[in-house]
Design a protein around this motif. Structure first.
Motif, PDB file in Angstrom:
ATOM      1  N   GLU A 153       0.819  -1.232   0.000  1.00 42.94           N
ATOM      2  CA  GLU A 153       0.000   0.000   0.000  1.00 42.94           C
ATOM      3  C   GLU A 153       0.837   1.259   0.000  1.00 42.94           C
ATOM      4  O   GLU A 153       0.315   2.335   0.286  1.00 42.94           O
ATOM      5  N   GLU A 154       2.136   1.146  -0.309  1.00 47.42           N
ATOM      6  CA  GLU A 154       2.995   2.318  -0.171  1.00 47.42           C
ATOM      7  C   GLU A 154       2.570   3.431  -1.117  1.00 47.42           C
ATOM      8  O   GLU A 154       2.636   4.607  -0.775  1.00 47.42           O
ATOM      9  N   GLU A 155       2.124   3.047  -2.298  1.00 46.73           N
ATOM     10  CA  GLU A 155       1.746   4.057  -3.293  1.00 46.73           C
ATOM     11  C   GLU A 155       0.353   4.611  -3.055  1.00 46.73           C
ATOM     12  O   GLU A 155      -0.128   5.442  -3.824  1.00 46.73           O
ATOM     13  N   SER A 156      -0.325   4.134  -2.036  1.00 44.61           N
ATOM     14  CA  SER A 156      -1.657   4.671  -1.756  1.00 44.61           C
ATOM     15  C   SER A 156      -1.773   5.093  -0.296  1.00 44.61           C
ATOM     16  O   SER A 156      -2.815   4.941   0.335  1.00 44.61           O
ATOM     17  N   GLY A 157      -0.664   5.591   0.262  1.00 40.31           N
ATOM     18  CA  GLY A 157      -0.721   6.234   1.569  1.00 40.31           C
ATOM     19  C   GLY A 157      -0.530   5.323   2.770  1.00 40.31           C
ATOM     20  O   GLY A 157      -0.679   5.767   3.905  1.00 40.31           O
ATOM     21  N   SER A 158      -0.242   4.051   2.544  1.00 38.94           N
ATOM     22  CA  SER A 158       0.062   3.109   3.644  1.00 38.94           C
ATOM     23  C   SER A 158      -0.950   3.116   4.781  1.00 38.94           C
ATOM     24  O   SER A 158      -0.572   3.157   5.958  1.00 38.94           O
ATOM     25  N   PRO A 159      -2.262   3.048   4.500  1.00 41.58           N
ATOM     26  CA  PRO A 159      -3.235   3.136   5.599  1.00 41.58           C
ATOM     27  C   PRO A 159      -3.117   2.026   6.630  1.00 41.58           C
ATOM     28  O   PRO A 159      -3.451   2.231   7.794  1.00 41.58           O
ATOM     29  N   SER A 160      -2.647   0.836   6.228  1.00 39.34           N
ATOM     30  CA  SER A 160      -2.615  -0.284   7.197  1.00 39.34           C
ATOM     31  C   SER A 160      -1.282  -0.408   7.909  1.00 39.34           C
ATOM     32  O   SER A 160      -1.133  -1.233   8.802  1.00 39.34           O
TER      33      SER A 160
END
Ligand SMILES: [Zn+2]
Length: 460
Positions: free
Chosen positions: A158-165
């Motif tokens: 999820e690094e490219e989408s803000g790392s929510p988890s």
């Protein structure tokens, strides 16, 4: 244990290593678009298998978003560090597709004037970089039967989408993931050439506010002259943020800013940073930061204040002789050293509020700030890694700063109490996040060899 035999095996393995990277690059793991959720998961599964194939106990770990891949391998206990390696297997979207010279998910080796490149989405950011470490481990294992130290692998989707988890995952698994040092491979060579360990990352504080003067918009024919215009006040506030030498004027702003150690200053001088072409590329000539600081210091080691947006009044076609009720701006500060974001916010607000005329009010829309990260390079692991990198590349490796923020390093520090070595082999022209992304074959090959050298150095 012989490092040479590992390096030779890496050289021999290169054609197969490229094929394996191509397999991973064919998986369309675009994390931000739910249409690709299955692909993101497939990339996680692929990595689990890949790690297992070299004897690493690996599994896919579910989160409320995309899965993490976690692997562990045991090593000789005690006197060698336990390393965590971090990379991310998700990629950016590929649009505009028509600007690609080939299918972004059909990777290929291309000959260019500057040498062979691996073309395709994720080649540089970050699948190619992630695989340099995996390939180094594969060669090491094949030569010596076991890896030289305990290693924990953490691959994020999820690094490219803000790392929510990421933060909840680190919190829930803090004990399992806490190691002696983290290796993060998601950065580049300095000016596409000099191997670098990023040891300073600037923090960030944003401020978004509206000042209100008159209770409603006024006609300048009726009120112009007698009524104070909020845009006039805002302009004065913004114009006063810097003095003539480029320094920020907010009282207390430089509290916690540290001077560069002499050895780092010398290394930076040795980098021969070409600020004229760096600025020339964007149509500028002169550095705008504090005039008694070198250009590299201005980007890496000094704090900044920038106005990112400013609005108010009438901005449509034609004219409207309005005297607006409100004026707004967005500002951001890049922070260094021990600067405290909360104190700076308070200091900025009192600077702003002291400039407001009587009767004016201000409303803030607040976001949380982050302080700068600074690695403690007194840990001998840093110098060992730097010398190992210098052995592989034509130029000696340097400790560098990063003008931006790489949140993962801060999370590792804050939550796992672990310093990070940010080492990567990307080049400035890799076109990450853009069409025709590439990774130099030289980066992939020497990057893999670099990790073998670093593993050897850290465990000797
Ligand atoms: Zn990345």
């Amino acid at each position: 244990m012989s490092l040479d035999s590992v390096l030779t095996r890496i050289d021999q393995n290169m054609p197969d290593a490229v094929e394996r990277l191509f397999d991973l690059m064919r998986i369309k793991s675009i994390s931000t678009d739910p249409a690709f959720d299955k692909d993101v998961e497939a990339a996680a599964d692929w990595l689990v298998q890949e790690l297992q194939s070299i004897g690493i106990a690996a599994e896919k770990r579910l989160t409320s978003g995309h899965p993490m891949v976690v692997g562990h391998v045991d090593g000789p206990a005690d006197d060698v560090p336990h390393i965590l390696f971090y990379g991310h297997y998700d990629v950016q979207p590929v649009d505009p597709l028509e600007l690609w010279d080939r299918d972004p998910f059909d990777p290929a080796l291309e000959d260019t004037a500057a040498g062979k490149v691996i073309r395709g989405r994720g080649s540089s950011d970050d699948k190619g970089q992630l695989m340099t470490f995996v390939e180094a481990c594969r060669a090491w294992k094949a030569e010596h039967g076991a890896l030289p130290c305990k290693i924990t692998f953490l691959f994020e989707g999820e690094e490219e989408s803000g790392s929510p988890s990421l933060v909840p995952f680190l919190q829930e698994n803090a004990e399992e993931l806490s190691c002696d040092i983290a290796l993060i491979c998601d950065t580049g060579l300095f000016q596409s050439k000099v191997p670098a360990i990023t040891t300073m990352l600037r923090g960030l504080l944003a401020e978004d506010f509206t000042i209100t003067g008159p209770s409603r918009d006024l006609h300048s024919g009726m009120y112009g002259g007698i009524a104070m215009n909020p845009i006039r006040i805002l302009s004065k506030i913004l114009a006063g943020l810097h003095d003539d030498t480029g320094a920020v004027t907010v009282p207390g702003f430089y509290d916690g800013v540290e001077e560069l150690p002499e050895d780092i200053r010398a290394q930076w001088q040795g980098l021969n940073f070409d600020h004229a072409s760096y600025l020339g590329d964007v149509g500028l000539k002169a550095p705008a930061g504090e005039q008694d600081r070198t250009p590299l210091e201005q980007i890496w080691a000094r704090p900044t204040c920038d106005v990112n947006g400013v609005w108010g009044g009438y901005t449509g076609d034609g004219f409207k002789t309005v005297l607006p009720s409100q004026a707004s701006a967005k500002l951001s500060f890049r922070l260094v050293g021990q600067q405290d974001p909360d104190k700076i916010r308070t200091a900025f607000r009192s600077y702003l509020e002291s400039a407001l005329p009587e009767g004016f009010t201000v409303e803030y829309r607040t976001e949380k700030g982050s302080s700068a990260s600074q690695m403690s390079i007194t840990d001998p692991a840093f110098e060992k890694a730097r010398l190992a990198l210098s052995d592989e590349w034509p130029d000696p490796a340097a400790y560098v700063g990063c003008g931006g923020s790489i949140p993962i390093a801060g999370f590792f520090k804050d939550m796992l109490n672990m310093d990070s070595m940010l080492i990567g082999f990307g080049c400035d022209d890799d076109q990450i996040h853009s069409p025709n992304e590439k990774y130099d074959m030289n980066s992939f090959h020497k990057g893999t060899r670099s990790w073998a050298r670093i593993l050897d150095a850290l465990t000797r």
